[in-house]
Design a protein around this motif. Structure first.
Motif, PDB file in Angstrom:
ATOM      1  N   LEU A 104       0.925  -1.482  -0.150  1.00 48.28           N
ATOM      2  CA  LEU A 104      -0.200  -0.070  -0.207  1.00 48.28           C
ATOM      3  C   LEU A 104       1.097   1.200   0.056  1.00 48.28           C
ATOM      4  O   LEU A 104       0.226   2.243  -0.757  1.00 48.28           O
ATOM      5  CB  LEU A 104      -0.827   0.291   1.363  1.00 48.28           C
ATOM      6  CG  LEU A 104      -2.431  -1.177   0.895  1.00 48.28           C
ATOM      7  CD1 LEU A 104      -2.964  -1.058   2.425  1.00 48.28           C
ATOM      8  CD2 LEU A 104      -3.505  -0.614   0.114  1.00 48.28           C
ATOM      9  N   MET A 127      -1.722  11.810   6.265  1.00 51.73           N
ATOM     10  CA  MET A 127      -1.713  10.562   6.174  1.00 51.73           C
ATOM     11  C   MET A 127      -0.402  10.787   6.898  1.00 51.73           C
ATOM     12  O   MET A 127      -0.091   9.594   8.273  1.00 51.73           O
ATOM     13  CB  MET A 127      -0.965  10.232   5.071  1.00 51.73           C
ATOM     14  CG  MET A 127      -2.449   9.156   4.500  1.00 51.73           C
ATOM     15  SD  MET A 127      -1.256   8.945   3.346  1.00 51.73           S
ATOM     16  CE  MET A 127      -2.483   7.577   2.760  1.00 51.73           C
ATOM     17  N   CYS A 131       1.234   9.208  11.595  1.00 48.88           N
ATOM     18  CA  CYS A 131       2.077   8.743  12.131  1.00 48.88           C
ATOM     19  C   CYS A 131       3.066   8.480  13.198  1.00 48.88           C
ATOM     20  O   CYS A 131       3.542   8.309  14.684  1.00 48.88           O
ATOM     21  CB  CYS A 131       3.777   9.027  11.483  1.00 48.88           C
ATOM     22  SG  CYS A 131       3.760   8.335   9.859  1.00 48.88           S
ATOM     23  N   ILE A 164      -2.896  -0.375   9.074  1.00 47.00           N
ATOM     24  CA  ILE A 164      -3.875   0.864   8.842  1.00 47.00           C
ATOM     25  C   ILE A 164      -3.011   1.530   9.819  1.00 47.00           C
ATOM     26  O   ILE A 164      -2.707   2.974   9.313  1.00 47.00           O
ATOM     27  CB  ILE A 164      -4.888   0.725  10.423  1.00 47.00           C
ATOM     28  CG1 ILE A 164      -6.079  -0.367   9.354  1.00 47.00           C
ATOM     29  CG2 ILE A 164      -5.345   2.183  10.308  1.00 47.00           C
ATOM     30  CD1 ILE A 164      -6.352   0.091   8.388  1.00 47.00           C
ATOM     31  N   TYR A 165      -1.466   1.765  10.627  1.00 50.77           N
ATOM     32  CA  TYR A 165      -1.243   2.513  11.195  1.00 50.77           C
ATOM     33  C   TYR A 165       0.013   2.341  10.539  1.00 50.77           C
ATOM     34  O   TYR A 165       1.468   3.186  11.258  1.00 50.77           O
ATOM     35  CB  TYR A 165      -1.455   2.110  13.134  1.00 50.77           C
ATOM     36  CG  TYR A 165      -1.999   2.480  13.497  1.00 50.77           C
ATOM     37  CD1 TYR A 165      -3.414   3.245  13.714  1.00 50.77           C
ATOM     38  CD2 TYR A 165      -3.672   1.302  14.048  1.00 50.77           C
ATOM     39  CE1 TYR A 165      -3.994   4.163  13.348  1.00 50.77           C
ATOM     40  CE2 TYR A 165      -4.670   1.898  14.769  1.00 50.77           C
ATOM     41  CZ  TYR A 165      -5.203   3.162  14.297  1.00 50.77           C
ATOM     42  OH  TYR A 165      -6.239   3.433  14.627  1.00 50.77           O
ATOM     43  N   ILE A 167       0.811   1.860   7.367  1.00 48.63           N
ATOM     44  CA  ILE A 167       1.071   3.286   6.382  1.00 48.63           C
ATOM     45  C   ILE A 167       1.671   4.358   5.804  1.00 48.63           C
ATOM     46  O   ILE A 167       1.608   4.958   4.995  1.00 48.63           O
ATOM     47  CB  ILE A 167      -0.893   2.854   5.313  1.00 48.63           C
ATOM     48  CG1 ILE A 167      -1.813   1.715   5.387  1.00 48.63           C
ATOM     49  CG2 ILE A 167      -0.787   4.556   4.428  1.00 48.63           C
ATOM     50  CD1 ILE A 167      -3.186   1.409   5.019  1.00 48.63           C
TER      51      ILE A 167
END
Lengths: 294, 290
Positions: A104, A127, A131, A164-165, A167
Motif C-alpha cells: 500500500l 497521512m 504517523c 492501518i497504522y 500505512i
C-alpha cells in the motif's frame, strides 16, 4: 637544524590522544555490549551457578537447559508451552502485515509523488500526521471496532491494526524516494503511450529495491517489536512473542528462573537482531529517513 | 469509460488508504475526544457532561506522578541521549579505523524490542544478583544500587535503560550530520590553525541545528510513547512510582475499566505530542511546498 625531541614530543602527544580516544570509544562499546553479553552468559548458566556466581562471569559449565525451557515449556500464567507458539504467532502476524503495508505504501507513494491531483498534498499531510499520534488515542475505539468486525483477539485483527497504522510511514518512505525520480521521465513515457501501471512496472519498480528494503526492514522491526497493540488486542493463545516474553518474565508463580528469562529474551530479539546484522545499512537508513534531510 | 478509468486510477488507488486514515486516525481521535467528555466508566456513554473526566484526571495523585515522571524521564532521557550521541559522533568522526564495527555496536539496541531491553536491565539492576551483588562480591560490602526497587529512584532506572537503547541512534543522526558539513570550510579553518575543538564548537555544531531539532522531536516522541519499557522493567512500580501517562492510560482502559479516564488521559498525551510536533511538521511541510 631540527631538534629531535621537539619533533617527537608532539607526535607522542598525538599518539597518546589517539589511544585515549580509542579507549573511550571501546569503553562505550562495552557499555552497549554488556547487557547482551550478560543475557547470553546468564542463559547458559544453571540457577545454582547464577545464585553463587557473579553477573559478568563466564559460565563454568555451559548448559542449554534454559534455552529448551524458554522455547518449549516456560510458564506464563497457567500455560506452560514456552515461547514457541507465540513466536509463530508473531511470524504469522508480521509477514502479512509487513507485506500489505509495504504494498500500500508503494502505491500511495507512487501516486502522491508522480500522479499529483488536487488534494493529493493534503492527503499526504493528513497521512503524515497520523504517523505521530500516540496510539493510546485510538486504543479504545479500535478495541470496539475489532469486536464489531469479529476480529477481537485474533491474529488477522492484529494484522489489520498494524497495516492501518503502518500505512503512514510506508507511504512517507516511498513518497520521499519517488519524488527524486524526475517527472520528465514519466512525461516521456506518457507521450510514448505508457499508462499508470506500465510506467510503474518498467520505470519505478526496477529502481525500488533500496527503498523496498528500507521499508520492509522498518516495518518488520516495528511490528515484531510491538507490544502495545499486541497486549491490547490479543487474548490467550494469540499473543505475539513480546507479550509472551513479558508474561514469562513477570510470572509470579514458582522460582524466578533468570536463565530462562534471558534465553527467552534472546529468542524474542533474535529475528530483529539478525536482520540488523545482515542489513543494518537499510535499517539505519529507515531510522534516519526524513530526519536528516527533511 | 476506459479513458475515465485511466484518468482516475491514481485517485481510486489512493482512496482506500485515505479512507482508512480518515476513519481510523481522525475518526477514532474524535471518538476518544467525545468519550473523554462523558461519564463513561466500564462501558462508553455518549451524553456529553463537560470536563468532569479532566477534572478527575488532574485531581488524581496517580496521574500527577505519571506527569511528573514523564517530565523527569523526558528531560533526562532527551538531554543525556543528545549529549552522549553528539560526543560519540564527534569521537567517531576522527578517522577511526574500526568505525564501521563501533557504529554497528552502538546502534544495535535500537533493533531490540523495549520488552527485551527492559527484561535485560531488570536482571542487571536487580539488587540481589545484579550489579549490586557483583560490586559487593568485589569487596565493597556497603555498595548499594537498588534504584529499581526504590520508589524515589526507580524512574532513573528507566532513564538508564532508555538511554542505553536510544543514544546510539542519536549518534547515527549526528554522524550523518557531521558528514554533511561542508569540508572546505573545515579545511580552511584547519589551515588557519584554529584548534579542532573550536572548529566543532563554532562551525560544525551550529551548522547542525536542524539535526538537533530532529533528534529532539524524535526523542520527545519516544519519551511520550514510552510504555513497553516501563512495563517490562518495573511494571510501573514500586506502587505506581514509575507510572507514565501511557501506562496510566493502559491501566484505566484495560484493568480498571475506567474508559472516561483512559480517554481523557489519551487526549492529554496527544495534546503534549502535538504541542511538540505540530510546529515542526508545519515548518517542514511549508519548506517542502515552496
Amino acid at each position: 637544524m631540527t631538534n629531535p625531541t621537539a619533533f617527537i614530543a608532539p607526535r607522542t602527544g598525538k599518539l597518546i590522544m589517539r589511544w585515549l580516544l580509542f579507549a573511550i570509544l571501546v569503553a562505550f562499546a562495552l557499555f552497549y555490549l554488556i547487557p547482551l553479553f550478560v543475557m547470553i552468559t546468564t542463559s547458559l548458566k544453571s540457577l545454582d551457578e547464577i545464585r553463587a556466581g557473579n553477573l559478568v562471569a563466564l559460565p563454568v559449565s555451559v548448559t542449554f537447559d534454559a534455552w529448551r525451557t524458554a522455547w518449549a515449556s516456560a510458564c506464563s500464567g497457567i500455560q506452560c508451552e514456552g515461547l514457541r507458539p507465540y513466536f509463530w504467532n508473531s511470524v504469522l502476524l508480521t509477514v502479512p502485515a509487513v507485506a500489505i503495508s509495504t504494498l500500500l505504501g508503494a502505491v500511495n507513494g507512487y501516486v502522491i509523488a508522480q500522479w499529483k491531483f488536487r488534494g493529493a498534498n493534503l492527503i499526504f499531510s493528513l497521512m503524515l500526521f497520523g504517523c505521530f499520534i500516540p496510539f493510546q488515542v485510538v486504543l479504545l475505539p479500535m478495541a470496539r471496532t475489532l469486536g464489531i468486525l469479529g476480529l477481537a483477539g485474533t491474529i488477522p485483527g492484529l494484522v489489520f491494526v498494524h497495516v492501518i497504522y503502518g500505512i503512514g510511514f510506508t507511504t512517507l518512505f516511498f513518497r520521499n524516494y519517488y519524488v527524486t525520480i524526475p517527472v520528465e521521465l514519466v512525461k516521456a513515457a506518457k507521450v510514448d503511450g505508457a499508462g499508470f501501471f506500465r510506467i510503474y512496472w518498467s520505470i519505478f519498480l526496477p529502481l525500488s529495491l533500496p527503498i523496498l528494503m528500507v521499508t520492509v526492514i522498518w516495518q518488520f522491526t516495528q511490528i515484531w517489536n510491538d507490544f502495545l497493540f499486541g497486549v491490547s488486542f490479543s487474548q490467550a493463545g494469540t499473543q505475539p512473542v513480546t507479550v509472551a516474553l513479558n508474561n514469562i518474565v513477570n510470572s509470579t508463580t514458582g522460582v524466578k528462573e533468570y536463565n530462562v528469562n534471558m534465553a527467552a529474551a534472546i529468542i524474542a530479539a533474535f529475528p530483529t537482531l539478525f536482520v540488523y546484522a545482515v542489513a543494518g545499512k537499510y535499517f539505519i537508513r529507515g531510522l534516519t529517513a526524513g530526519s536528516v534531510k527533511g | 469509460m476506459s479513458k475515465w478509468l485511466e484518468h482516475n486510477i491514481p485517485r481510486i488507488l489512493l482512496a482506500p488508504s485515505f479512507a482508512a486514515v480518515v476513519v481510523f486516525v481522525y475518526g477514532f481521535i474524535a471518538w476518544t475526544a467525545w468519550v473523554s467528555l462523558t461519564r463513561s466508566r466500564l462501558l462508553p456513554k455518549y451524553e456529553i457532561e463537560g470536563f468532569i473526566q479532566y477534572e478527575r484526571l488532574f485531581a488524581a495523585p496517580r496521574w500527577d506522578t505519571a506527569m511528573e515522571n514523564l517530565f523527569i524521564f523526558g528531560i533526562l532521557f532527551i538531554v543525556v541521549s543528545m549529549i552522549l550521541g553528539l560526543l560519540l559522533a564527534i569521537l567517531l568522526d576522527q578517522q577511526i579505523r574500526i568505525e564501521g564495527a563501533l557504529r554497528t555496536i552502538y546502534l544495535y539496541p535500537m533493533a531490540l524490542s523495549m520488552i527485551v531491553t527492559g527484561t535485560s536491565w531488570k536482571w542487571i539492576m536487580n539488587p540481589g544478583l545484579g550489579i549490586e551483588a557483583m560490586v559487593r562480591g568485589w569487596g565493597f560490602e556497603n555498595f548499594s544500587f537498588d534504584w529499581i526497587i526504590d520508589p524515589d529512584k526507580a524512574i532513573y532506572a528507566v532513564v538508564v535503560a532508555a538511554i542505553w537503547q536510544a543514544s546510539g541512534f542519536v549518534m547515527a543522526l549526528f554522524l550523518a550530520g557531521l558528514r554533511s558539513v561542508d569540508t572546505e570550510i573545515i579545511k580552511a579553518a584547519r589551515v588557519d590553525g584554529i584548534p579542532t575543538w573550536r572548529i566543532y564548537l563554532s562551525i560544525v555544531i551550529p551548522s547542525m541545528a536542524p539535526i538537533f531539532l530532529s533528534a529532539f522531536i524524535i526523542l520527545a516522541h519516544l519519551a511520550i510513547k514510552s510504555f513497553d519499557l516501563v512495563i517490562a522493567l518495573t511494571g510501573g512500580g514500586p506502587g505506581y512510582s514509575t507510572d507514565l501517562p501511557a501506562t496510566y492510560m493502559y491501566a484505566m482502559a484495560f484493568s480498571r475499566g475506567d474508559i472516561g479516564q483512559a480517554a481523557s488521559s489519551a487526549m492529554v498525551m496527544m495534546a503534549v505530542v502535538f504541542a511538540i510536533i505540530v510546529p515542526y511538521l508545519y515548518s517542514e511541510l511549508r519548506v517542502k511546498n515552496d
